[in-house]
Design a protein around this motif. Structure first.
Motif, mmCIF file in Angstrom:
data_model
loop_
_atom_site.group_PDB
_atom_site.id
_atom_site.type_symbol
_atom_site.label_atom_id
_atom_site.label_comp_id
_atom_site.label_asym_id
_atom_site.label_seq_id
_atom_site.Cartn_x
_atom_site.Cartn_y
_atom_site.Cartn_z
ATOM 1 N N ARG A 25 15.232 11.822 56.864
ATOM 2 C CA ARG A 25 15.983 12.008 55.674
ATOM 3 C C ARG A 25 16.715 10.807 55.212
ATOM 4 O O ARG A 25 16.956 10.770 53.726
ATOM 5 C CB ARG A 25 17.122 13.167 56.198
ATOM 6 N N GLU A 26 17.064 9.850 55.900
ATOM 7 C CA GLU A 26 17.772 8.713 55.349
ATOM 8 C C GLU A 26 16.578 7.667 54.738
ATOM 9 O O GLU A 26 17.224 6.896 53.764
ATOM 10 C CB GLU A 26 18.526 8.072 56.455
ATOM 11 N N ASN A 27 15.631 7.563 55.457
ATOM 12 C CA ASN A 27 14.646 6.404 54.931
ATOM 13 C C ASN A 27 13.598 6.725 54.040
ATOM 14 O O ASN A 27 13.010 5.904 53.550
ATOM 15 C CB ASN A 27 14.219 5.824 56.297
ATOM 16 N N ILE A 28 13.083 8.123 54.075
ATOM 17 C CA ILE A 28 11.913 8.568 53.431
ATOM 18 C C ILE A 28 12.482 9.224 51.976
ATOM 19 O O ILE A 28 13.068 10.407 52.172
ATOM 20 C CB ILE A 28 11.122 9.171 54.065
ATOM 21 N N PRO A 29 12.276 8.704 50.773
ATOM 22 C CA PRO A 29 12.723 9.635 49.702
ATOM 23 C C PRO A 29 11.907 10.992 49.650
ATOM 24 O O PRO A 29 10.813 11.028 49.864
ATOM 25 C CB PRO A 29 12.242 8.488 48.438
ATOM 26 N N LEU A 30 12.731 11.970 49.175
ATOM 27 C CA LEU A 30 12.194 13.041 48.614
ATOM 28 C C LEU A 30 11.698 13.810 49.841
ATOM 29 O O LEU A 30 10.976 14.866 49.949
ATOM 30 C CB LEU A 30 11.165 13.145 47.512
ATOM 31 N N SER A 31 11.943 13.561 51.085
ATOM 32 C CA SER A 31 11.616 14.207 52.349
ATOM 33 C C SER A 31 12.421 15.539 52.542
ATOM 34 O O SER A 31 11.782 16.270 53.082
ATOM 35 C CB SER A 31 12.165 13.335 53.633
ATOM 36 N N SER A 32 13.414 15.542 51.868
ATOM 37 C CA SER A 32 13.980 17.056 52.197
ATOM 38 C C SER A 32 13.294 18.137 51.311
ATOM 39 O O SER A 32 13.748 19.337 51.606
ATOM 40 C CB SER A 32 15.633 16.963 51.547
ATOM 41 N N MET A 33 12.462 17.844 50.512
ATOM 42 C CA MET A 33 11.779 18.835 49.756
ATOM 43 C C MET A 33 10.873 19.703 50.461
ATOM 44 O O MET A 33 10.319 20.580 50.179
ATOM 45 C CB MET A 33 10.909 18.295 48.428
ATOM 46 N N ARG A 34 10.316 19.192 51.660
ATOM 47 C CA ARG A 34 9.537 19.868 52.482
ATOM 48 C C ARG A 34 9.881 21.141 53.279
ATOM 49 O O ARG A 34 9.246 22.122 53.607
ATOM 50 C CB ARG A 34 8.889 19.026 53.450
ATOM 51 N N ASP A 35 11.285 21.127 53.077
ATOM 52 C CA ASP A 35 12.149 22.432 53.680
ATOM 53 C C ASP A 35 12.319 23.448 52.472
ATOM 54 O O ASP A 35 13.022 24.418 53.199
ATOM 55 C CB ASP A 35 13.244 21.968 54.531
ATOM 56 N N GLU A 36 12.193 23.179 51.244
ATOM 57 C CA GLU A 36 12.537 23.989 50.141
ATOM 58 C C GLU A 36 11.368 24.998 50.004
ATOM 59 O O GLU A 36 10.417 24.520 50.198
ATOM 60 C CB GLU A 36 12.926 23.243 48.861
ATOM 61 N N ASP A 37 11.848 26.316 49.746
ATOM 62 C CA ASP A 37 10.817 27.152 49.165
ATOM 63 C C ASP A 37 10.667 26.905 47.473
ATOM 64 O O ASP A 37 11.571 26.940 46.831
ATOM 65 C CB ASP A 37 11.771 28.653 49.229
ATOM 66 N N PRO A 38 9.406 26.762 47.350
ATOM 67 C CA PRO A 38 9.070 26.193 45.965
ATOM 68 C C PRO A 38 9.587 27.294 44.810
ATOM 69 O O PRO A 38 9.711 26.935 43.590
ATOM 70 C CB PRO A 38 7.494 26.191 45.856
ATOM 71 N N ARG A 39 9.534 28.729 45.191
ATOM 72 C CA ARG A 39 9.761 29.753 44.338
ATOM 73 C C ARG A 39 11.390 29.643 44.042
ATOM 74 O O ARG A 39 11.693 29.613 42.821
ATOM 75 C CB ARG A 39 9.484 31.158 44.893
ATOM 76 N N GLU A 40 12.297 29.352 44.932
ATOM 77 C CA GLU A 40 13.573 29.277 44.578
ATOM 78 C C GLU A 40 13.768 28.023 44.127
ATOM 79 O O GLU A 40 14.665 27.957 43.342
ATOM 80 C CB GLU A 40 14.303 29.337 46.261
ATOM 81 N N ALA A 41 13.112 26.809 44.260
ATOM 82 C CA ALA A 41 13.425 25.677 43.679
ATOM 83 C C ALA A 41 13.224 25.682 42.121
ATOM 84 O O ALA A 41 13.709 25.150 41.214
ATOM 85 C CB ALA A 41 12.366 24.542 44.007
ATOM 86 N N LEU A 42 12.221 26.768 41.685
ATOM 87 C CA LEU A 42 11.630 26.982 40.293
ATOM 88 C C LEU A 42 12.778 27.898 39.591
ATOM 89 O O LEU A 42 13.406 27.865 38.483
ATOM 90 C CB LEU A 42 10.593 27.381 39.949
#
Length: 593
Positions: free
Chosen positions: A531-548
């Motif tokens: 989470r600290e060293n890889i950018p945008l790594s938190s996006m793998r845990d998100e639901d794409p429908r909710e993100a939209l």
């Protein structure tokens, strides 16, 4: 004291005490490399080689000259010694340095314009890189061995003999290497591949449409005026001009249409040379073919048709292995497989000026060459008997015949201008550097002027190999009886390139390969580290429908794409549907019969 020997007593004890400084006697060291037989008897070599006079000259005149020469030799034997001394003073052949770094015949060699690096090619499918500055009299060896056709270091790969290698005269950092493949290569001075030329499509009938050679390349040359251009001659009956920086396709294709019966219009190209107009002469490109023809083009183009062509320059179906152009661009010398050497004039490119008989080894060694000296005052070539012939370019008669490797054919020769040294490669895998301490500079003269590398005090010279043979004496093999012995047939000598790093430094082949150290190889990363060293790594845990959907309210309030029609957008009008119509089911599709 009875029986006391005072002289022996003085020799036993030193004259002074303390640490003694060892000095190397350079003159004695150089005298050890002096050749015992500098020149052979020219008349004997003439009879042996069967030298004939010019075709345009009178035969009786040549016979009288040989008769007068034999009479003068029988009258006074001291004249031979005087002529030998003059030859030693005129040509740098009084001393020699021997390099035994190949396992088979040395077919080509080249030295960079500064004279610091030597590259030799052989039928053992390798090129050896030598550095004169790093060699000493006891460590005469190559610092790197390269297989120019290898794509990766594998013991199962197919190897090919090396036909030609040459440094770029205008840009010494590049070396063209021609192997027995359709793809020549451009290497840097450390042996790393920079450009690999394209292989053509062998199923295309018109060779002008192929992107490269479709069969084995036999020879090559650098352009003397443009550092980016080079030319190659192939057995597919074409001569191709390349840009050394672009290997995807050639710049020019010169197709040779043979008139020989039964050849289907194609004939193998055996040699090519690009004349250097450094003395103000014309820039010419000349190539020889297996059908005996010799073609000439202007070095600056166009290359649609040759400006001069000789159909029967040499006997048909004989390999013309040697071809060179003088520094003024006016004379061309060829060495044919029909046991002749011929001199041509580019201004009257029809008949040879001179022709002499010279036994050729091109049938066994197709890279046997013939070259002009740096000033074009002499012509150099090797012979089947292992002699170096230095010829007069006007008459092609020998001015000096010296034995280099007697009994073993002399294949390739070169006279370096800056070093003023003659380098030869022979069929017995030896490379000889002929020099004169008074006339030559650097090169072999630099090597022999150094102090030999000191051995350790515990080294037993009876068990250590002689390093002058080009084999390292540090390879120790333990026998079955437990006694260590020194051998040249060690693992590293059988596999000379696998035990080297990318920079050419030796690496112990018995040491296991260590994988490259990476941040993930040390420890398994946890979620916090990711989470600290890889950018945008938190996006793998998100639901794409909710993100939209979280942007839906913002898009409705402030539309971006439909904002222009916000005021004029028409209202949607739907037709009212009665309850009866809504309950009706659609007609079922009529079944096919």
């Amino acid at each position: 004291m009875d029986g006391f020997d005072e002289e022996a007593f003085k020799k036993f004890f030193p004259g002074s005490f303390g640490k003694q400084e060892r000095k190397t006697d350079v003159n004695t060291q150089i005298d050890r490399t002096k050749r015992t037989h500098v020149s052979a008897k020219t008349t004997a070599d003439d009879d042996k080689a069967g030298l004939i006079s010019d075709e345009q000259a009178n035969v009786q005149t040549g016979a009288e000259d040989r008769k007068d020469k034999s009479e003068s030799d029988s009258d006074n034997e001291s004249d031979d010694s005087d002529s030998d001394d003059e030859d030693e003073d005129e040509f740098p052949v009084s001393h020699e340095l021997v390099l035994k770094t190949h396992e088979r015949a040395v077919t080509t060699l080249t030295v960079d314009p500064s004279g610091s690096r030597l590259i030799t090619g052989s039928t053992d499918c390798t090129i050896k890189l030598h550095d004169f500055a790093s060699m000493t009299p006891s460590t005469v060896r190559a610092f790197k061995s390269v297989d120019p056709t290898a794509k990766k270091q594998s013991a199962l790969q197919e190897a090919h003999a090396v036909h030609y290698a040459a440094f770029n005269p205008l840009s010494p950092g590049y070396v063209m290497v021609v192997s027995a493949t359709p793809q020549p290569r451009i290497l840097d001075r450390d042996g790393e591949t920079i450009t690999e030329f394209m292989k053509g499509d062998m199923y295309l009938r018109d060779l002008h449409n192929t992107k490269g050679h479709i069969s084995e390349v036999t020879s090559g040359a650098w352009c003397p005026t443009d550092e980016n251009l080079c030319v190659t001659a192939g057995s597919d009956s074409t001569v191709r001009i390349w840009d050394a920086n672009i290997g995807r396709s050639q710049k020019e294709v010169i197709m040779h249409k043979s008139r020989a019966a039964g050849s289907a219009g194609r004939s193998k190209m055996t040699a090519v040379a690009w004349g250097s107009p450094k003395q103000g002469g014309p820039n010419v490109l000349i190539a020889a073919a297996l059908d005996g023809s010799l073609m000439m083009w202007s070095g600056n183009g166009p290359f649609t048709r040759p400006s001069g062509e000789i159909r029967d320059a040499h006997t048909r179906d004989t390999w013309t292995s040697g071809l060179d152009i003088s520094s003024d661009g006016r004379l061309v010398v060829t060495k044919g497989g029909d046991d002749t050497i011929k001199l041509w004039d580019t201004r009257k490119f029809k008949q040879p000026i001179s022709t002499v008989a010279h036994p050729s080894s091109s049938s066994r060694y197709p890279t046997s060459n013939i070259v002009f000296s740096p000033t074009s005052a002499n012509v150099l070539t090797g012979s089947e008997t292992g002699h170096l012939h230095i010829l007069n370019p006007a008459t092609l008669k020998p001015e000096l015949v010296t034995p280099v490797t007697p009994g073993s054919p002399l294949i390739t020769v070169q006279w370096h201008e800056k070093l003023n040294q003659i380098l030869t490669g022979s069929a017995n895998a030896e490379t000889h550097v002929l020099y004169n301490p008074d006339m030559s500079s650097k090169g072999a003269a630099l090597v022999m002027s150094k102090a030999p590398k000191r051995r350790h005090i515990d080294d037993d010279p009876n068990l250590t190999m002689d390093l002058s043979q080009g084999i390292s004496g540090d390879n120790v093999v333990v026998g079955s009886n437990g006694v260590p012995h020194y051998s040249s047939a060690t693992w590293s000598s059988r596999h000379p390139t696998i035990g080297l790093t990318a920079s050419g430094r030796p690496r112990d082949p018995r040491r296991p390969h260590l994988p490259a150290t990476t941040p993930f190889a040390k420890s398994q990363p946890d979620e916090k580290h990711i989470r600290e060293n890889i950018p945008l790594s938190s996006m793998r845990d998100e639901d794409p429908r909710e993100a939209l959907l979280k942007y839906a309210e913002k898009a409705e309030k402030d539309p971006v794409f439909t904002k222009a029609w916000k005021e004029t957008q028409p209202k949607t009008i739907y037709r009212e549907i009665s309850d009866d119509e809504g309950e009706q089911e659609p007609d079922k599709k009529r079944a096919r019969r």
